[in-house]
Write an enzyme that holds these catalytic residues in place. Structure first.
Site, short mmCIF file in Angstrom:
data_model
loop_
_atom_site.label_atom_id
_atom_site.label_comp_id
_atom_site.label_asym_id
_atom_site.label_seq_id
_atom_site.Cartn_x
_atom_site.Cartn_y
_atom_site.Cartn_z
N GLU A 159 30.93 -41.90 9.00
CA GLU A 159 30.94 -41.68 10.44
C GLU A 159 31.52 -42.88 11.20
OE1 GLU A 159 26.79 -39.12 10.60
OE2 GLU A 159 26.70 -41.29 10.41
N LYS A 171 31.09 -48.62 15.15
CA LYS A 171 30.52 -48.87 13.82
C LYS A 171 31.08 -47.85 12.85
CE LYS A 171 26.10 -47.85 12.58
NZ LYS A 171 24.63 -48.04 12.49
N THR A 183 13.17 -40.79 4.98
CA THR A 183 13.56 -40.39 3.63
C THR A 183 15.05 -40.03 3.61
OG1 THR A 183 13.09 -38.04 3.95
CG2 THR A 183 11.24 -39.46 3.32
N GLY A 212 16.22 -37.44 9.27
CA GLY A 212 16.99 -36.23 9.58
C GLY A 212 18.09 -36.59 10.54
N ASP A 213 19.28 -36.83 10.03
CA ASP A 213 20.33 -37.36 10.90
C ASP A 213 21.71 -36.79 10.58
OD1 ASP A 213 20.71 -38.61 8.50
OD2 ASP A 213 20.70 -40.65 9.26
P1 NAD Z 1 16.98 -45.10 0.85
O1 NAD Z 1 17.73 -44.15 -0.04
O2 NAD Z 1 17.04 -46.55 0.56
O3 NAD Z 1 15.43 -44.68 0.87
C1 NAD Z 1 15.01 -43.35 1.03
C2 NAD Z 1 13.68 -43.18 0.31
O4 NAD Z 1 13.16 -41.86 0.60
C3 NAD Z 1 13.78 -43.27 -1.21
O5 NAD Z 1 12.93 -44.30 -1.68
C4 NAD Z 1 13.34 -41.87 -1.70
O6 NAD Z 1 12.62 -41.92 -2.93
C5 NAD Z 1 12.46 -41.42 -0.56
N1 NAD Z 1 12.23 -39.99 -0.44
C6 NAD Z 1 13.14 -38.98 -0.58
N2 NAD Z 1 12.52 -37.78 -0.36
C7 NAD Z 1 11.23 -38.06 -0.04
C8 NAD Z 1 10.11 -37.25 0.33
N3 NAD Z 1 10.21 -35.92 0.41
N4 NAD Z 1 8.93 -37.85 0.61
C9 NAD Z 1 8.82 -39.20 0.53
N5 NAD Z 1 9.85 -40.04 0.18
C10 NAD Z 1 11.04 -39.45 -0.10
O7 NAD Z 1 17.48 -44.79 2.32
P2 NAD Z 1 17.34 -45.70 3.65
O8 NAD Z 1 18.51 -46.60 3.80
O9 NAD Z 1 15.97 -46.27 3.70
O10 NAD Z 1 17.50 -44.57 4.76
C11 NAD Z 1 16.48 -43.59 4.91
C12 NAD Z 1 17.00 -42.47 5.80
O11 NAD Z 1 17.19 -42.96 7.13
C13 NAD Z 1 18.35 -41.90 5.36
O12 NAD Z 1 18.28 -40.49 5.44
C14 NAD Z 1 19.33 -42.45 6.37
O13 NAD Z 1 20.43 -41.58 6.55
C15 NAD Z 1 18.46 -42.53 7.60
N6 NAD Z 1 18.87 -43.50 8.62
C16 NAD Z 1 18.74 -43.12 9.91
C17 NAD Z 1 19.05 -44.02 10.91
C18 NAD Z 1 18.85 -43.62 12.33
O14 NAD Z 1 19.27 -44.33 13.24
N7 NAD Z 1 18.17 -42.52 12.61
C19 NAD Z 1 19.55 -45.29 10.59
C20 NAD Z 1 19.64 -45.66 9.25
C21 NAD Z 1 19.28 -44.76 8.26
#
Ligand code: NAD
Length: 347
Positions: free
Chosen positions: A64, A77, A209, A234-235
């Site tokens: 993105e 970004k 997650t 959820g994004d």
């Molecule tokens: P990551 O892959 O490092 O960690 C995700 C974790 O979720 C993993 O440890 C995985 O085992 C766990 N997981 C998956 N399904 C699960 C469930 N049903 N129940 C419990 N745990 C579960 O990812 P991250 O870098 O920590 O990012 C997490 C999420 O946040 C991603 O989906 C990312 O796209 C999103 N994100 C959103 C924003 C925002 O501004 N909203 C910013 C950064 C990241």
């Protein structure tokens, strides 16, 4: 007005220098500074060019671009989201970003943003919770204990006064890692083996997650009256975390509706389902939390202005430090029209 350096060198903050900068300032301090910058920028919402981010989807992830401008500075970004990456030893989310002077169009900062995204996402989450979470909240359930998780916990401690976190991840190794990283901080950490256990006694629930599907990380029965939900994971279209029944019981707060309706939890709802824009809450134009029983939901997707705010915080923070190097990334011929001659003379 920012003027580019005479030699058109662009300050670059590497991952190594970002880490030095955070340690020199203290993590709590950086989270607070970024949250303050986001709040200031959300208070001048109308000054910004706004557009949903430009997403390129594949079967395994998304790449993105997130641009915005306040008329003086332009920022963007580059960020990816690839849930399968961790199994290959790569990160789910990586990013870098740039600020430019609108007057000349010259870049004034290039920075790593993988760490900075974790900082700004945590700062934004805690800022929203400062306005929405029940007063006196002490305990947060942290569901999903990956790369973002410790930053979320630290921001909620620094900005919202959270003292207890209850960790759960479907992968116990992630929970063990998160708990170990938070040992030695002021947070009291409890590791949990189910989401139900994690939400017990929590006034704030953060879901963070990564799964490229419509998952159900939280079911309706796990969400009691009065809770604040900070839903981060959820994004993307087809990538959500909450059961739709929760959405119908909650007051839903969003960053920028045209983006959140496509990417957030609310993609499961009708296009005209009412949502509240957070900038109006920050400005006091709309009520945030109105009652003790209300379920408030921050349907976080991450918006370009937050990255802009984080980048301008870094631009200020590196002044007078060695935490950057100057990059020769802009051609700078003596005669601006003699680009060819500059190349020729370099032979
Ligand atoms: P990551 O892959 O490092 O960690 C995700 C974790 O979720 C993993 O440890 C995985 O085992 C766990 N997981 C998956 N399904 C699960 C469930 N049903 N129940 C419990 N745990 C579960 O990812 P991250 O870098 O920590 O990012 C997490 C999420 O946040 C991603 O989906 C990312 O796209 C999103 N994100 C959103 C924003 C925002 O501004 N909203 C910013 C950064 C990241």
């Amino acid at each position: 007005m920012l003027t580019p350096s005479k030699k058109a060198l662009v300050p670059f903050v590497s991952v190594e220098n970002m880490m030095k900068l955070v340690h020199a300032n203290g993590l709590d301090n950086m989270l607070i500074r970024i949250a303050d910058a986001i709040e200031q920028d959300f208070l001048r919402w109308d000054a910004f060019d706004k557009t949903p981010r430009v997403a390129s989807h594949s079967d395994v992830g998304v790449i993105e671009l997130m641009p915005t401008s306040d008329g003086e500075l332009y920022g963007f970004k580059y960020v990816n989201g690839h849930p399968k990456n961790t199994a290959e030893g790569l990160q789910t989310v990586t990013a870098f970003g740039l600020l430019a002077d609108v007057n000349s169009g010259y870049p004034v900062l290039l920075s790593e943003m993988t760490l900075l995204t974790a900082l700004r996402t945590a700062a934004m989450s805690a800022l929203a919770a400062k306005h929405l979470a029940p007063k006196g909240a002490t305990t947060m359930a942290m569901i999903g204990n990956g790369a973002q998780s410790e930053f979320q916990c630290r921001a909620f401690a620094a900005i919202c006064g959270i003292t207890h976190v209850r960790l759960f991840d479907t992968d116990p190794a992630a929970t063990t890692k998160c708990a170990a990283n938070l040992a030695g901080t002021n947070l009291h950490v409890t590791t949990c083996t189910t989401a139900e256990d994690a939400v017990t006694g929590a006034q704030i629930i953060t879901t963070c997650t990564a799964d490229k599907q419509n998952a159900t990380v939280l079911t309706d029965n796990l969400v009691g009256a009065g809770v604040h939900i900070n839903a981060i994971g959820g994004d993307c279209p087809g990538k959500t975390e909450l059961h739709a029944d929760i959405l119908h019981r909650a007051s839903i707060f969003v960053e920028y509706p045209p983006q959140t309706r496509v990417e957030g939890e609310i993609q499961a709802l009708a296009d005209d389902h009412p949502v509240i824009e957070l900038h109006n809450v920050f400005a006091g134009k709309t009520t945030g939390r109105a009652s003790d029983k209300q379920i408030t939901l921050f349907d976080s997707v991450g918006f370009a202005i937050e990255d802009f705010s984080a980048l301008r915080t870094i631009l200020t923070a590196i002044k007078g430090t060695d935490f950057f190097i100057n990059l020769d990334m802009l051609a700078d011929p003596d005669d601006p029209r003699d680009l060819y001659g500059m190349l020729n003379r370099a032979k």
